[in-house]
Design a protein around this motif. Structure first.
Motif, PDB file in Angstrom:
ATOM      1  N   UNK A 232      12.880  61.888  12.650  1.00  0.00           N
ATOM      2  CA  UNK A 232      14.275  61.410  12.637  1.00  0.00           C
ATOM      3  C   UNK A 232      14.438  60.273  11.613  1.00  0.00           C
ATOM      4  N   UNK A 233      13.419  59.457  11.557  1.00  0.00           N
ATOM      5  CA  UNK A 233      13.501  58.314  10.622  1.00  0.00           C
ATOM      6  C   UNK A 233      13.385  58.781   9.178  1.00  0.00           C
ATOM      7  N   UNK A 234      12.502  59.727   8.958  1.00  0.00           N
ATOM      8  CA  UNK A 234      12.362  60.251   7.588  1.00  0.00           C
ATOM      9  C   UNK A 234      13.674  60.891   7.168  1.00  0.00           C
ATOM     10  N   UNK A 235      14.289  61.552   8.161  1.00  0.00           N
ATOM     11  CA  UNK A 235      15.570  62.209   7.882  1.00  0.00           C
ATOM     12  C   UNK A 235      16.615  61.152   7.459  1.00  0.00           C
ATOM     13  N   UNK A 236      16.494  60.012   8.058  1.00  0.00           N
ATOM     14  CA  UNK A 236      17.469  58.932   7.759  1.00  0.00           C
ATOM     15  C   UNK A 236      17.166  58.272   6.414  1.00  0.00           C
ATOM     16  N   UNK A 237      16.092  58.753   5.726  1.00  0.00           N
ATOM     17  CA  UNK A 237      15.841  58.254   4.373  1.00  0.00           C
ATOM     18  C   UNK A 237      14.695  57.260   4.275  1.00  0.00           C
ATOM     19  N   UNK A 238      13.983  57.044   5.353  1.00  0.00           N
ATOM     20  CA  UNK A 238      12.883  56.085   5.293  1.00  0.00           C
ATOM     21  C   UNK A 238      11.572  56.727   4.875  1.00  0.00           C
ATOM     22  N   UNK A 239      10.786  55.957   4.091  1.00  0.00           N
ATOM     23  CA  UNK A 239       9.378  56.326   3.918  1.00  0.00           C
ATOM     24  C   UNK A 239       8.635  55.435   4.882  1.00  0.00           C
ATOM     25  N   UNK A 240       7.684  56.007   5.568  1.00  0.00           N
ATOM     26  CA  UNK A 240       7.090  55.239   6.670  1.00  0.00           C
ATOM     27  C   UNK A 240       5.625  54.915   6.443  1.00  0.00           C
ATOM     28  N   UNK A 241       5.280  53.659   6.751  1.00  0.00           N
ATOM     29  CA  UNK A 241       3.873  53.294   6.946  1.00  0.00           C
ATOM     30  C   UNK A 241       3.795  53.083   8.453  1.00  0.00           C
ATOM     31  N   UNK A 242       3.205  53.984   9.183  1.00  0.00           N
ATOM     32  CA  UNK A 242       3.277  53.813  10.633  1.00  0.00           C
ATOM     33  C   UNK A 242       1.906  53.864  11.289  1.00  0.00           C
ATOM     34  N   UNK A 243       1.841  53.109  12.362  1.00  0.00           N
ATOM     35  CA  UNK A 243       0.632  53.101  13.188  1.00  0.00           C
ATOM     36  C   UNK A 243       1.104  53.246  14.624  1.00  0.00           C
TER      37      UNK A 243
END
Ligand code: ADP
Length: 507
Positions: free
Chosen positions: A29-40
């Protein structure tokens, strides 16, 4: 636009989730909103604490209930680290009670896993707000630092009273320097008007009010004058009042007060010394001029006499009288000059005493023999009563000067009346008393007359520099003795000198 757009497309997300599918759902959902993620992702307390402490996260997304952990537990850990990271709860289903509980615990927002459409916008908003919060915190920290430095500086100023007044002139702050200088504790003086520091005369004349008005109108005001301490004592103060705010929107004043009593005293002493010197110069020139004028007149008339009568002889009674006058005036001049020399010697610390053993009576006789003519002219009779020999170790010439000064005052201010001179021994002390029955000295003048250039009589009636008694005092002091006067106006004066007789080494 604006708030719905991610502020930065790359964000660091710490997620707290035990279900991999749910996690993937959220991240997608977040990627869809345009974010690139560094996630843990973490799913227990220890891992969460470690991740929070080590990492620099833009947002924390947490499930509410997990088998080993919970959002509330995570929030508690987050708060214990002191970090301010947006914390958003993303849970299967969220009842109202749970939502309230989560928000109370410090969560910034909450979402149902089934309605994630606005999560991106919420993250964006929370990141922005966190940034603003951090910046604000930074400003507050800086302000606190500046305030603390200011407080430390003001508190460490010991020699100045530094305090604030409100627009009406009431004390708003008080530093330790103020407490030290003025004596009030902070708790006693806060809220009190500055009038308290002013002496009654100044208060009556509206000086405190004028100072405030002047500072309000001109931006600052410099005042100088006596101020009052808590115990009622006075000090000479230099005060600066500076306006805070503008004349139209006056907030108050800052005040800096300094105790300059010593400087003021020094200045007063200097001014007094200059005045005394000027007075002395005018008296001295007058005093020196008087005998000179008489001498000039006598010489002039001698010259005329000589011109009229080329055979006039020195033994001629007329010539004789003039010569006698000349001699008297020359003597007077000599005494005046001697006095002046004594003063310069004493003030330049050159009053070296030449001690020798002799009889006080001898010194008295020497002085009286020298003064015989002036005593006669004054119409005084002098009686001496002494207790036999009074030997002591003294400076002979100085003692003679001392006796001569007391005697010449006695015949000057007690003309035509008897003068008594008495000597006594009191163990190791020799006492000399010179008593006249002349004009006397008022009680107020009795202490002043021993000061340099101080005179209790108008100059036109009695000549003199006002130095004789000062010299007496200096000589007596140098011998380790004392001098005092007893007198009644109109009835006469009695000066008593007491001198130790021993073999004092005097510097
Ligand atoms: P002055 O040269 O004026 O005599 P002194 O120092 O000897 O100076 O005396 C100071 C003042 O003390 C005098 O001007 C006078 O007013 C007063 N004074 C001193 N001795 C006597 C005295 N025996 N009787 C009255 N007044 C005296």
């Amino acid at each position: 636009m604006s708030s719905t757009q991610p502020i930065s497309s790359r964000i660091r997300v710490l997620s707290v989730e035990d279900n991999a599918d749910d996690l993937e759902l959220v991240l997608r959902e977040l990627r869809k909103a345009g974010y690139e993620l560094d996630s843990v992702n973490v799913d227990n307390a220890e891992a969460f604490r470690e991740a929070v402490e080590r990492g620099a996260w833009d947002v924390i997304l947490s499930d509410f209930h997990m088998p080993k952990f919970s959002a509330l537990g995570a929030l508690e850990i987050l708060h214990s680290t002191g970090k301010d990271i947006p914390f958003i709860i993303v849970s299967g289903s969220i009842g109202e009670a749970v939502a309230v509980q989560a928000m109370k615990a410090g969560a910034h927002d909450f979402f149902s896993k089934h309605h994630l459409a606005l999560l991106g916008a919420a993250i964006d908003r929370e990141i922005r707000e966190a940034k603003i919060r951090r910046e604000r915190h930074q400003v507050v920290v800086q302000l606190r630092g500046a305030e603390e430095r200011y407080r430390l500086m003001v508190e460490n100023i010991r020699d100045y009273a530094v305090f604030m007044l409100d627009a009406a002139g009431n004390v708003l702050s008080w530093n330790p320097g103020a407490q030290r200088l003025v004596g009030y504790e902070e708790s006693e003086i806060l809220g009190q008007p500055i009038d308290r520091f002013f002496i009654a005369e100044d208060r009556a004349q509206g000086v405190p009010h004028d100072a405030l008005r002047s500072a309000a109108e001109h931006g600052s005001h410099l005042g100088e004058g006596f101020r009052l301490r808590r115990d009622g004592s006075r000090f000479w103060a230099l005060c600066t009042l500076d306006r805070i705010g503008s004349l139209e929107a006056l907030i108050g004043f800052s005040a800096i007060v300094r105790d300059v009593t010593e400087k003021k005293q020094l200045l007063d002493d200097l001014q007094q010394a200059v005045r005394a010197r000027d007075e002395f110069l005018s008296i001295a020139s007058h005093e020196l001029k008087t005998p000179l004028t008489t001498m000039e007149l006598q010489l002039e008339s001698l010259r005329k006499l000589r011109f009229k009568d080329a055979h006039a002889r020195l033994s001629d009674p007329k010539v004789d009288r003039k010569l006698e006058t000349l001699q008297r005036q020359a003597e007077r001049l000599a005494i005046l000059v001697d006095n002046l020399l004594d003063v310069t010697r004493i003030t330049s610390g050159r009053l070296d005493l030449r001690m020798e053993r002799f009889d006080l009576r001898e010194a008295i006789d020497t002085v009286l023999a020298r003064m015989r003519e002036s005593i006669q002219r004054a119409g005084c009779t002098v009686s001496v009563r002494s207790a036999g020999q009074i030997e002591g170790q003294w400076d002979r010439l100085r003692l003679e000067t001392m006796i001569a000064n007391l005697m010449s005052n006695a015949i000057k201010y007690g003309a035509t009346k008897p003068v008594e001179l008495v000597t006594e021994v009191d163990g190791e002390v020799a006492r000399l008393r010179v008593r006249d029955h002349g004009i006397g000295i008022s009680p107020e003048q009795q202490t002043r007359i021993f000061e340099r250039f101080e005179r209790a009589v108008p100059e036109q009636h009695y000549g003199g520099f006002g130095l004789g008694l000062w010299i007496v005092g200096q000589i007596v002091e140098a011998h380790g003795g004392t001098v005092r006067v007893e007198s009644t106006l109109g009835q006469g004066s009695s000066f008593t000198v007491e001198l130790p007789r021993g073999n004092r080494e005097v510097a």
